[in-house]
Design an enzyme around this catalytic site. Structure first.
Site, PDB file in Angstrom:
ATOM      1  N   ARG A  88     -19.420  -4.899 -12.253  1.00 37.27           N
ATOM      2  CA  ARG A  88     -19.574  -5.943 -13.264  1.00 37.27           C
ATOM      3  C   ARG A  88     -19.258  -7.324 -12.718  1.00 37.27           C
ATOM      4  O   ARG A  88     -19.866  -8.311 -13.125  1.00 37.27           O
ATOM      5  CB  ARG A  88     -18.708  -5.637 -14.478  1.00 37.27           C
ATOM      6  CG  ARG A  88     -17.218  -5.487 -14.146  1.00 37.27           C
ATOM      7  CD  ARG A  88     -16.386  -5.128 -15.372  1.00 37.27           C
ATOM      8  NE  ARG A  88     -16.815  -3.861 -15.965  1.00 37.27           N
ATOM      9  CZ  ARG A  88     -16.176  -3.299 -16.997  1.00 37.27           C
ATOM     10  NH1 ARG A  88     -15.095  -3.880 -17.519  1.00 37.27           N
ATOM     11  NH2 ARG A  88     -16.603  -2.189 -17.517  1.00 37.27           N
ATOM     12  N   GLU A 134     -10.407 -15.480 -18.681  1.00 35.02           N
ATOM     13  CA  GLU A 134      -9.928 -14.697 -19.832  1.00 35.02           C
ATOM     14  C   GLU A 134     -10.399 -15.315 -21.142  1.00 35.02           C
ATOM     15  O   GLU A 134     -10.806 -14.593 -22.064  1.00 35.02           O
ATOM     16  CB  GLU A 134      -8.401 -14.623 -19.821  1.00 35.02           C
ATOM     17  CG  GLU A 134      -7.803 -13.919 -18.608  1.00 35.02           C
ATOM     18  CD  GLU A 134      -8.434 -12.575 -18.333  1.00 35.02           C
ATOM     19  OE1 GLU A 134      -8.616 -12.230 -17.153  1.00 35.02           O
ATOM     20  OE2 GLU A 134      -8.787 -11.863 -19.300  1.00 35.02           O
ATOM     21  N   TRP A 192     -13.380   4.336   2.533  1.00 30.46           N
ATOM     22  CA  TRP A 192     -12.984   3.001   2.096  1.00 30.46           C
ATOM     23  C   TRP A 192     -13.098   2.033   3.273  1.00 30.46           C
ATOM     24  O   TRP A 192     -13.713   0.965   3.160  1.00 30.46           O
ATOM     25  CB  TRP A 192     -11.561   3.040   1.544  1.00 30.46           C
ATOM     26  CG  TRP A 192     -10.955   1.719   1.224  1.00 30.46           C
ATOM     27  CD1 TRP A 192     -10.001   1.048   1.937  1.00 30.46           C
ATOM     28  CD2 TRP A 192     -11.267   0.870   0.097  1.00 30.46           C
ATOM     29  NE1 TRP A 192      -9.690  -0.148   1.319  1.00 30.46           N
ATOM     30  CE2 TRP A 192     -10.459  -0.281   0.196  1.00 30.46           C
ATOM     31  CE3 TRP A 192     -12.152   0.970  -0.979  1.00 30.46           C
ATOM     32  CZ2 TRP A 192     -10.509  -1.307  -0.735  1.00 30.46           C
ATOM     33  CZ3 TRP A 192     -12.194  -0.072  -1.912  1.00 30.46           C
ATOM     34  CH2 TRP A 192     -11.382  -1.185  -1.785  1.00 30.46           C
ATOM     35  N   HIS A 251     -13.752 -14.174 -22.146  1.00 30.06           N
ATOM     36  CA  HIS A 251     -13.780 -12.896 -22.858  1.00 30.06           C
ATOM     37  C   HIS A 251     -13.502 -13.113 -24.345  1.00 30.06           C
ATOM     38  O   HIS A 251     -14.179 -12.556 -25.210  1.00 30.06           O
ATOM     39  CB  HIS A 251     -12.728 -11.936 -22.288  1.00 30.06           C
ATOM     40  CG  HIS A 251     -13.059 -11.372 -20.947  1.00 30.06           C
ATOM     41  ND1 HIS A 251     -14.267 -10.789 -20.637  1.00 30.06           N
ATOM     42  CD2 HIS A 251     -12.300 -11.288 -19.818  1.00 30.06           C
ATOM     43  CE1 HIS A 251     -14.245 -10.376 -19.385  1.00 30.06           C
ATOM     44  NE2 HIS A 251     -13.074 -10.659 -18.869  1.00 30.06           N
ATOM     45  N   HIS A 265      -7.977  -2.167 -10.261  1.00 27.28           N
ATOM     46  CA  HIS A 265      -9.065  -1.564 -11.018  1.00 27.28           C
ATOM     47  C   HIS A 265      -9.251  -0.087 -10.712  1.00 27.28           C
ATOM     48  O   HIS A 265      -9.866   0.623 -11.528  1.00 27.28           O
ATOM     49  CB  HIS A 265     -10.355  -2.335 -10.757  1.00 27.28           C
ATOM     50  CG  HIS A 265     -10.275  -3.752 -11.210  1.00 27.28           C
ATOM     51  ND1 HIS A 265      -9.454  -4.685 -10.620  1.00 27.28           N
ATOM     52  CD2 HIS A 265     -10.897  -4.411 -12.207  1.00 27.28           C
ATOM     53  CE1 HIS A 265      -9.571  -5.833 -11.237  1.00 27.28           C
ATOM     54  NE2 HIS A 265     -10.427  -5.700 -12.213  1.00 27.28           N
ATOM     55  N   ARG A 310       0.817  -1.216   0.000  1.00 28.35           N
ATOM     56  CA  ARG A 310       0.000   0.000   0.000  1.00 28.35           C
ATOM     57  C   ARG A 310       0.853   1.269   0.000  1.00 28.35           C
ATOM     58  O   ARG A 310       0.491   2.285  -0.587  1.00 28.35           O
ATOM     59  CB  ARG A 310      -0.986  -0.046   1.171  1.00 28.35           C
ATOM     60  CG  ARG A 310      -2.183  -0.911   0.851  1.00 28.35           C
ATOM     61  CD  ARG A 310      -2.867  -1.572   2.047  1.00 28.35           C
ATOM     62  NE  ARG A 310      -3.933  -2.448   1.564  1.00 28.35           N
ATOM     63  CZ  ARG A 310      -3.710  -3.675   1.064  1.00 28.35           C
ATOM     64  NH1 ARG A 310      -2.467  -4.162   1.000  1.00 28.35           N
ATOM     65  NH2 ARG A 310      -4.713  -4.420   0.606  1.00 28.35           N
ATOM     66  N   TYR A 368     -26.053  -0.395 -17.667  1.00 27.81           N
ATOM     67  CA  TYR A 368     -26.977  -1.469 -17.279  1.00 27.81           C
ATOM     68  C   TYR A 368     -28.410  -1.113 -17.651  1.00 27.81           C
ATOM     69  O   TYR A 368     -29.304  -1.943 -17.517  1.00 27.81           O
ATOM     70  CB  TYR A 368     -26.816  -1.770 -15.786  1.00 27.81           C
ATOM     71  CG  TYR A 368     -25.449  -2.338 -15.481  1.00 27.81           C
ATOM     72  CD1 TYR A 368     -24.372  -1.485 -15.229  1.00 27.81           C
ATOM     73  CD2 TYR A 368     -25.198  -3.699 -15.539  1.00 27.81           C
ATOM     74  CE1 TYR A 368     -23.093  -1.985 -15.022  1.00 27.81           C
ATOM     75  CE2 TYR A 368     -23.925  -4.207 -15.324  1.00 27.81           C
ATOM     76  CZ  TYR A 368     -22.878  -3.343 -15.073  1.00 27.81           C
ATOM     77  OH  TYR A 368     -21.616  -3.845 -14.871  1.00 27.81           O
TER      78      TYR A 368
HETATM   79  O1  LIG Z   1      -9.770  -8.406 -12.890  1.00 26.06           O
HETATM   80  C1  LIG Z   1     -10.118  -9.554 -13.031  1.00 26.06           C
HETATM   81  C2  LIG Z   1      -9.711 -10.342 -14.284  1.00 26.06           C
HETATM   82  C3  LIG Z   1      -9.240  -9.383 -15.366  1.00 26.06           C
HETATM   83  C4  LIG Z   1     -10.319  -9.077 -16.457  1.00 26.06           C
HETATM   84  O2  LIG Z   1     -10.414 -10.192 -17.331  1.00 26.06           O
HETATM   85  O3  LIG Z   1     -11.588  -8.876 -15.863  1.00 26.06           O
HETATM   86  C5  LIG Z   1      -9.903  -7.812 -17.261  1.00 26.06           C
HETATM   87  C6  LIG Z   1      -9.714  -6.579 -16.381  1.00 26.06           C
HETATM   88  C7  LIG Z   1      -9.244  -5.443 -17.231  1.00 26.06           C
HETATM   89  C8  LIG Z   1     -10.160  -4.520 -17.760  1.00 26.06           C
HETATM   90  C9  LIG Z   1      -9.715  -3.457 -18.553  1.00 26.06           C
HETATM   91  C10 LIG Z   1      -8.353  -3.320 -18.830  1.00 26.06           C
HETATM   92  C11 LIG Z   1      -7.447  -4.249 -18.293  1.00 26.06           C
HETATM   93  C12 LIG Z   1      -7.888  -5.301 -17.513  1.00 26.06           C
HETATM   94  N1  LIG Z   1     -10.973  -7.546 -18.226  1.00 26.06           N
HETATM   95  C13 LIG Z   1     -10.776  -7.813 -19.534  1.00 26.06           C
HETATM   96  O4  LIG Z   1      -9.744  -8.243 -20.008  1.00 26.06           O
HETATM   97  C14 LIG Z   1     -11.938  -7.528 -20.425  1.00 26.06           C
HETATM   98  C15 LIG Z   1     -11.804  -7.634 -21.796  1.00 26.06           C
HETATM   99  C16 LIG Z   1     -12.892  -7.372 -22.631  1.00 26.06           C
HETATM  100  C17 LIG Z   1     -14.122  -6.981 -22.092  1.00 26.06           C
HETATM  101  C18 LIG Z   1     -14.235  -6.870 -20.711  1.00 26.06           C
HETATM  102  C19 LIG Z   1     -13.147  -7.129 -19.882  1.00 26.06           C
HETATM  103  N2  LIG Z   1     -10.852 -10.207 -12.110  1.00 26.06           N
HETATM  104  C20 LIG Z   1     -11.284  -9.481 -10.911  1.00 26.06           C
HETATM  105  C21 LIG Z   1     -12.412 -10.209 -10.166  1.00 26.06           C
HETATM  106  C22 LIG Z   1     -12.025 -11.592  -9.787  1.00 26.06           C
HETATM  107  C23 LIG Z   1     -11.303 -11.959  -8.703  1.00 26.06           C
HETATM  108  N3  LIG Z   1     -11.156 -13.323  -8.676  1.00 26.06           N
HETATM  109  C24 LIG Z   1     -11.764 -13.861  -9.748  1.00 26.06           C
HETATM  110  C25 LIG Z   1     -11.900 -15.169 -10.150  1.00 26.06           C
HETATM  111  C26 LIG Z   1     -12.557 -15.430 -11.325  1.00 26.06           C
HETATM  112  C27 LIG Z   1     -13.106 -14.375 -12.057  1.00 26.06           C
HETATM  113  C28 LIG Z   1     -12.969 -13.028 -11.650  1.00 26.06           C
HETATM  114  C29 LIG Z   1     -12.302 -12.801 -10.491  1.00 26.06           C
HETATM  115  C30 LIG Z   1     -10.073  -9.273  -9.970  1.00 26.06           C
HETATM  116  O5  LIG Z   1      -9.037  -9.895 -10.213  1.00 26.06           O
HETATM  117  O6  LIG Z   1     -10.244  -8.482  -9.032  1.00 26.06           O
HETATM  118 ZN   LIG Z   2     -12.811 -10.248 -16.857  1.00 25.57          ZN
END
Ligand SMILES: O=C(CCC(O)(O)[C@H](Cc1ccccc1)NC(=O)c1ccccc1)N[C@@H](Cc1c[nH]c2ccccc12)C(=O)O
Ligand SMILES: [Zn+2]
Length: 588
Positions: free
Chosen positions: A486, A348, A449, A351, A477, A151, A189
């Site tokens: 989402r 992934e 927070w 997606h 994020h 942090r 949404y």
């Molecule tokens: O962030 C992610 C996976 C990354 C992503 O695939 O969602 C990625 C995030 C991202 C968005 C924008 C720019 C860079 C990274 N989203 C995508 O790649 C994506 C691509 C096209 C459309 C929508 C999202 N998961 C979240 C939530 C999560 C935690 N544990 C999990 C286990 C399974 C599924 C999700 C999660 C996290 O890690 O906090």
């Molecule tokens: Zn994702």
């Protein structure tokens, strides 16, 4: 204003072709930066994002010369409503737009290059080192040093940048016709009661979480000593097996209900079988193929980045990429050989499958029916993949025992991944929406927070926090400006989709044993919805797959029913933490 709908169709078709080229240029520059973080690549990406914004502005301006709100063709009206809605690209002042994009890339770079020095000779990046430390270490003080250290080198460095970012983002969004950035994000949404629906959903699911929290707290008190825990009932945030306490699956060995059952953590078996990152993606690809869905094109295997390179800085947080030319789709993931990463691989690939299914839609429709749908696709598949039955089919588990105790063990493992996540998935954008709306000013960022972390998650900071800290930005994020609600939506609807696909595949038996592997009926049902992209309102897309047109928690509760009963027996009345948390109205 032009009312000729034929001319409007021609305009939209011309824009669509140009949009593919301009988006391809931007995505290519973003890919180059994300897979090789240098000053030069950062600047090139910012330059391309400005070009894309200029293109969007020009299109929005030309589209508004049409009387599109009066068009008889519903689809044409929907397309134009997307062409004029361009987000922060609406910022009229180019200098400010450049500053906004620059700040975002600065925050991204700070986050992705941060390292924590736990000693003179030991400086660890988040991926894979600190992630592995949180998964494996049971050393209270070492976890605390990593928690606080991360942090200090991430969030703490971004507080001023973030304040400036909020102001610029809101100014841009105002020009796009929304009162603040949070309102714009919620508009995706397209549901007037979206915020109330979320509150109702969370209230419905809260008892499951409170029971899991109580059981976990009891076990962690035994492990670390009750004196390490606040008497008010929260769990210290650094003891849950994850840097943000968002999923608790790494605590399974501590929380396992019935010992010496066959372990469903296939990490050791993956290592024993010399799994590689590519092998993990091939396993996922084969599952989609078994459903009759679209397999990865050669470009995916040729251009993806599936492991962390050792010769340059990269953005390690996993992501999937659509290059908008209908043929180039990639994943960027610093894949480790663990079960947790096998699940992320499926996430992934979900997606990518969505990209492949809707690739022939107009560019404005190349997105999820709502953002939660995009996050749910891969997770629906991984609900089948994670069943002991499926893991046995693909040779990652031998001789599965299928008795009640094994059932509870399996459901515990799934709950640590799915139920533990719900309050976290819910609270991130509660915080962010309150910041964008102005309800939470900069001198309350950190206080707000931790109020939300207490209220929803029942976790507390292991060391005192002040407004010198900025803990929200220690989570990808926030600096990356990626909305988060989402994932909460996804974690609810993925069980509705799972139940529907299991029914479609005529699987009997309990939901948590259902595996749709090789079932083409399920595959066709899912594909037909994915092909739509965002061309129809999401309730219609949801209706197509599940026969329901609302988010609801019943499928998730049905799935976990046996564990809910078991936890209630285990916990008795030793549950909850609520009165520990400050009440927002008494703050002032
Ligand atoms: O962030 C992610 C996976 C990354 C992503 O695939 O969602 C990625 C995030 C991202 C968005 C924008 C720019 C860079 C990274 N989203 C995508 O790649 C994506 C691509 C096209 C459309 C929508 C999202 N998961 C979240 C939530 C999560 C935690 N544990 C999990 C286990 C399974 C599924 C999700 C999660 C996290 O890690 O906090
Ligand atoms: Zn994702």
């Amino acid at each position: 204003l032009i009312t000729d709908e034929e001319a409007a169709k021609q305009f939209a078709d011309d824009v669509n072709i140009k949009a593919e080229e301009v988006n391809f240029r931007y995505v290519s520059a973003a890919w180059t930066y994300n897979t090789n973080i240098t000053q030069e690549n950062q600047e090139a990406m910012v330059a391309e994002s400005l070009r894309l914004a200029e293109f969007d502005q020009e299109v929005a301006h030309n589209a508004s010369a049409f009387f599109w709100t009066n068009f008889t063709d519903t689809n044409l009206r929907r397309i134009f409503s997307r062409l004029v809605d361009i987000g922060t690209a609406a910022m009229p002042d180019t200098e400010k737009l450049e500053r906004l994009n620059h700040i975002q890339s600065e925050m991204r770079t700070i986050y992705s290059t941060g390292e924590v020095c736990l000693s003179e000779s030991e400086c660890l990046p988040l991926d894979p080192d600190l992630t592995r430390l949180f998964a494996e270490s049971r050393d209270y003080d070492r976890l605390l040093a990593a928690w606080q250290g991360w942090r200090d080198v991430s969030g703490k460095k971004m507080k001023d940048l973030y304040e400036e970012f909020v102001a610029l983002s809101n100014e841009a969004i105002l020009a796009n016709g929304y009162e603040d950035t949070g309102a714009y994000w919620r508009s995706w949404y397209d549901t007037p009661t979206f915020e109330e629906d979320l509150v109702d959903l969370f209230e419905t699911l809260k008892p499951l979480y409170v029971n899991l929290h109580a059981y976990t707290r009891k076990k962690l008190r035994e492990l670390y000593g009750a004196d390490k825990f606040p008497s008010t009932g929260q769990i210290p945030a650094h003891l849950l097996g994850n840097m943000w306490a968002q999923t608790w699956n790494n605590l399974y060995d501590v929380l396992e209900p019935y010992q010496n059952k066959d372990s469903i953590d296939v990490t050791p078996e993956m290592i024993r079988q010399n799994f590689t990152a590519i092998k993990m993606f091939e396993v996922s690809d084969e599952f989609f193929e078994s459903l009759g869905m679209i397999k990865m094109p050669d470009s995916f295997w040729n251009y993806s980045m599936l492991s962390k390179p050792d010769d340059r800085d990269v953005v390690c947080h996993a992501s999937a990429w659509d290059f908008y030319n209908r043929q180039d789709f990639r994943v960027k993931q610093c894949t480790e050989i663990t079960m947790e990463d096998l699940i992320t691989v499926h996430h992934e690939m979900g997606h990518i499958e969505y990209f492949l299914q809707y690739k022939d839609q107009p560019v404005v429709y190349r997105g999820g029916a709502n953002p939660g749908f995009h996050e749910a696709v891969g997770d629906v598949i991984s609900l089948s993949v994670q069943t002991p039955e499926h893991l046995e089919k693909i040779g990652l588990i031998q001789n599965v025992t299928n008795d009640n105790e094994a059932d509870i063990n399996f459901l515990m493992r799934m709950a640590l991944q799915k139920i533990a996540f719900l309050p976290f998935g819910y609270l991130i954008d509660q915080w962010r929406w309150s910041v964008f709306s102005g309800e939470t000013p900069k001198d309350k960022y950190n206080e707000k927070w931790w109020d939300l972390r207490c209220k929803y998650q029942g976790v507390s900071p292991p060391v005192t926090r002040t407004e010198e800290d900025f803990d929200p930005a220690a989570k990808f994020h926030i600096p990356n400006n990626t909305p988060y609600i989402r994932y909460f939506v996804s974690f609810v609807i993925q069980f509705q989709f799972h139940r529907a696909l299991c029914n479609a595949s005529e699987q009997s038996g309990p939901l948590h044993h259902c595996d749709i592997y090789r079932n083409q009926l399920a595959g066709t049902k899912l594909s037909d919805m994915l092909k739509l992209g965002s061309s129809l309102p999401w309730p219609e897309a949801m209706m197509m797959v599940s026969g329901e047109d609302k988010m609801n928690g019943t499928a998730l509760m049905e799935y976990f029913q046996p564990l809910t009963e078991w936890l209630q027996e285990q916990n008795g009345n030793d549950i909850g933490w609520e009165d520990a948390c400050p009440k927002p109205d008494t703050k002032d």
